[in-house]
Design an enzyme around this catalytic site. Structure first.
Site, mmCIF file in Angstrom:
data_model
loop_
_atom_site.group_PDB
_atom_site.id
_atom_site.type_symbol
_atom_site.label_atom_id
_atom_site.label_comp_id
_atom_site.label_asym_id
_atom_site.label_seq_id
_atom_site.Cartn_x
_atom_site.Cartn_y
_atom_site.Cartn_z
ATOM 1 N N LEU A 14 0.824 -1.283 0.045
ATOM 2 C CA LEU A 14 0.020 0.061 0.216
ATOM 3 C C LEU A 14 0.813 1.251 -0.084
ATOM 4 O O LEU A 14 0.755 2.269 0.853
ATOM 5 C CB LEU A 14 -0.976 -0.040 1.341
ATOM 6 C CG LEU A 14 -2.256 0.546 0.984
ATOM 7 C CD1 LEU A 14 -2.990 0.136 -0.185
ATOM 8 C CD2 LEU A 14 -3.303 0.107 2.320
ATOM 9 N N HIS A 15 1.785 1.403 -0.946
ATOM 10 C CA HIS A 15 2.574 2.576 -1.144
ATOM 11 C C HIS A 15 2.159 3.100 -2.299
ATOM 12 O O HIS A 15 1.291 2.459 -3.391
ATOM 13 C CB HIS A 15 4.099 2.347 -1.380
ATOM 14 C CG HIS A 15 4.777 1.382 -0.297
ATOM 15 N ND1 HIS A 15 5.726 0.814 -0.664
ATOM 16 C CD2 HIS A 15 4.334 0.705 0.907
ATOM 17 C CE1 HIS A 15 6.372 0.005 0.434
ATOM 18 N NE2 HIS A 15 5.232 0.078 1.420
ATOM 19 N N ALA A 16 3.065 4.145 -2.742
ATOM 20 C CA ALA A 16 2.826 4.881 -3.954
ATOM 21 C C ALA A 16 1.520 4.990 -4.665
ATOM 22 O O ALA A 16 0.572 5.427 -4.238
ATOM 23 C CB ALA A 16 3.993 4.202 -5.011
#
Lengths: 92, 581
Positions: A14-16
């Site tokens: 759950l990044h970027a």
């Protein structure tokens, strides 16, 4: 309070970009949605519409998170968001 | 050699009478003669004083509402830019836009405002603590920490009613004047509206110079005093002479018109690097990935002299798989079937940190574990990269050569060659960037098949001068006779070794047409540069014989300073002035 669990499907976690898409979708819901890692106390849940909160949560691919919401439309909102988390957003 | 300044007042730095000409002298880093109107890059946003209180008469509720409105307009501005951007730039802008109205950020700022803080100070502190939190998480998150600080600065600028930091957005073309540009500014620099770059700081090897050359924009760096030029003023920029002239006259207008014509003829390289008497010096391109490689092939590059493989690894917190790497390398090789592609193995460290390879806490990273040396501390990554390269090479038609960055000794060269042999790579080589490798090139070259001089780092190490520092610009030029001598020693070492193994140059020096002639005269066998410079270098090289180039090399080596070396050589190459190079 309605809640759902979801397994993060995006390769980068759950990044970027996945975090941005998810935060934006959470912000568009009629109810406030929180997110926490599975097993974490409900009091530590973070605002799902906050990209910075999502980034500090540090959920990786395969991690299980809990989404919670209350009020009218909570169930529909949670269903929509679970679907998003379980899609590999990096692949799109 | 600059153009004559058409005024009896000559060089006049003071704003004097109406007729006086104001001329600012800097270092020309990318050729071109152009006239345009100035836009100053806004100054960085200053920190609101610690303890700054809410203005008398402003309620906390109104202050919070004002902050939210400012945050919303920063969001809208960034979102608007994201909509017109593409690729990675778009994703970063979208995420940054969301940060501007992030509830975590705004709630913690609201708390501070309710405790009596001014909104500017409140968002400043809230941004600092979020940014620190991300920084401490490391990896990808740590990289986003600077985005939070950028958003914070934009919100403060909005609250103060001053222009947002960063490159001004404008629909009419302009000449950008700044203190210096950061690598991050490249993403927002639109070459369709920016006509030229002028900076008061920075040096010939600064990011501004590299960005300008890769975009083909005329640029002057280290031009003291240009910060005072008012927005909207008309200036003439000569990116070869390094001069900036306020209120250009007829002569400058004629020069700019002439440049517009010659630059069109200088845009194409015929794909044949040679001196006037037929001594072949293949002109190759520096590339960072498949997109660059395809563009370089289109511009006539005779191969690739430097394929930087970092792109595959940057923005990653884990090592890419062998399959993934092989696919990325093959895409570059495929742009040059039957031609030479020199690949440089991973060059991490110093200004290119990678979370899984380098230690960000090193006190002196330019002298630290970087380049080939990361194999000392993280063995395995290099071997897997070599495996991926060998696989990609076997599936493509390019003639693949592989070199290691930051080699200091013959023993390191020998070990790298044996790793290459084990992976099935036929042509191993080394970068010569550390003076020790230049001084011992005969023994270093005994171990490998070729050497390539990285003049940017070689200059920084020979002169002990950080390449990013403006005040050291004069030291940091490959025209330094000491650097030229190291190039000569490397070539002499190759002759001494006995097999005349190729010694190329792949630093920024090769893109300077005058220096390219000198390097040819010193015996360098290939020149690799940003693809946009191929045509200019090729054109100038064709005007000299090998013997003349050798004579110019001797002249440069005998100069007491870099300035004289450059001036003496340029004076003997009138074609440069004719073409505005």
């Amino acid at each position: 309070m309605p809640e759902r669990t979801a397994t993060i499907a995006s390769r980068s976690g759950l990044h970027a970009r996945p975090a941005a898409l998810f935060a934006e979708a959470a912000g568009e819901q009629p109810v406030e949605v929180t997110i926490a890692m599975q097993g974490a106390p409900a009091d530590d849940a973070l605002d799902a519409a906050s990209i910075l909160s999502l980034m500090t949560l540090g959920a990786a691919k395969g991690d299980v998170v809990v989404l919670r919401a209350e009020g009218d439309g909570a169930d529909a909102a949670l269903d929509a968001l679970v679907k998003l988390l379980e899609t590999d957003l990096d692949a799109e | 050699m600059g153009l004559p300044v058409p005024s009896p007042a000559g060089l006049n730095q003071q704003a004097g009478t109406e007729d006086s000409v104001q001329n600012f002298q800097g270092v020309g880093v990318s050729p071109g003669r152009i006239i345009g109107s100035v836009r100053q890059m806004p100054k960085p946003v200053s920190e609101p004083p610690s303890g700054e209180r809410l203005a008398a008469g402003l309620s906390p509720e109104d202050a919070v509402a004002g902050l939210k409105a400012a945050a919303q307009s920063v969001h809208d501005e960034l979102k608007g830019r994201a909509d017109t951007a593409s690729g990675d730039g778009k994703a970063v802008l979208e995420a940054t836009a969301l940060m501007a109205k992030d509830t975590m950020l705004l709630k913690s700022a609201a708390k501070l405002i309710n405790a009596g803080s001014s909104p500017e100070r409140a968002i400043w502190e809230a941004g600092a603590s979020v940014s620190e939190m991300l920084h401490n998480l490391g990896g990808y998150m740590a990289e986003r920490a600077t985005d939070v600080l950028d958003v914070r600065a934009r919100i403060v600028a909005e609250l103060r009613g001053v222009p947002a930091p960063g490159i001004p957005s404008s629909e009419t073309p302009f000449i950008l004047v700044a203190e210096d540009l950061a690598p991050a500014d490249t993403a927002t620099l639109n070459p369709a509206v920016v006509l030229a770059l002028v900076t008061s700081g920075g040096g010939p090897q600064s990011h501004t110079a590299i960005i300008a050359r890769s975009l083909g924009l005329p640029a002057v760096v280290a031009a003291h005093g240009v910060d005072s030029i008012a927005d909207g003023s008309e200036v003439y920029v000569d990116g070869a002479a390094g001069s900036v002239t306020l209120d250009p006259g007829e002569e400058q207008r004629a020069a700019a018109t002439a440049w517009a014509e010659t630059s069109a003829t200088l845009a194409e390289f015929d794909g044949n690097g040679t001196t006037a008497d037929g001594h072949l010096v293949p002109l190759l391109a520096n590339v960072g990935g498949a997109k660059d490689a395809v563009a370089a092939a289109g511009l006539g590059a005779q191969g690739v002299g430097l394929f930087r493989t970092e792109f595959c690894f940057l923005e990653r917190d884990t090592e890419p798989s062998v399959d993934e790497q092989a696919a990325a390398y093959k895409a570059v090789f495929d742009a040059f079937p039957g031609k030479k592609v020199v690949l440089r193995t991973l060059d991490a460290g110093a200004d290119k940190p990678l979370p899984f390879l380098t230690d960000a806490t090193e006190p002196n990273p330019a002298l630290g574990v970087r380049g080939y040396r990361t194999d000392f501390t993280t063995p395995g990554v290099l071997e897997r990269q070599l495996e991926a390269i060998a696989r990609a090479a076997s599936e493509s038609e390019a003639d693949v050569w592989v070199m290691a960055p930051m080699i200091s000794t013959a023993a390191e060269a020998g070990r790298f060659a044996s790793l290459c042999a084990a992976a099935g790579i036929k042509t191993p080589g080394v970068m010569v960037e550390v003076p020790s490798a230049a001084l011992t090139s005969a023994t270093v070259l005994r171990e490998v098949g070729f050497a390539s001089l990285g003049t940017n780092d070689l200059t920084q190490y020979a002169m002990a001068a950080d390449r990013q520092l403006g005040p050291l610009a004069e030291l940091n030029t490959p025209w330094q006779p000491a650097v030229l001598r190291l190039v000569q020693l490397t070539v002499e070492g190759s002759a001494q070794e006995g097999n005349n193994k190729p010694v190329g140059v792949c630093g920024e020096a090769a893109a300077d047409p005058a220096l390219a002639v000198v390097l040819t005269g010193l015996g360098v066998t290939t020149l690799s540069m940003t693809a946009r410079s191929l045509a200019a270098v090729g054109t100038v090289l064709k005007t000299v014989t090998l013997e003349q180039a050798q004579e110019l090399a001797r002249l440069a080596l005998s100069a007491p300073s870099a300035t004289e070396a450059r001036d003496w050589v340029r004076a003997k190459l009138p074609v440069l002035e004719e073409l505005g190079l």
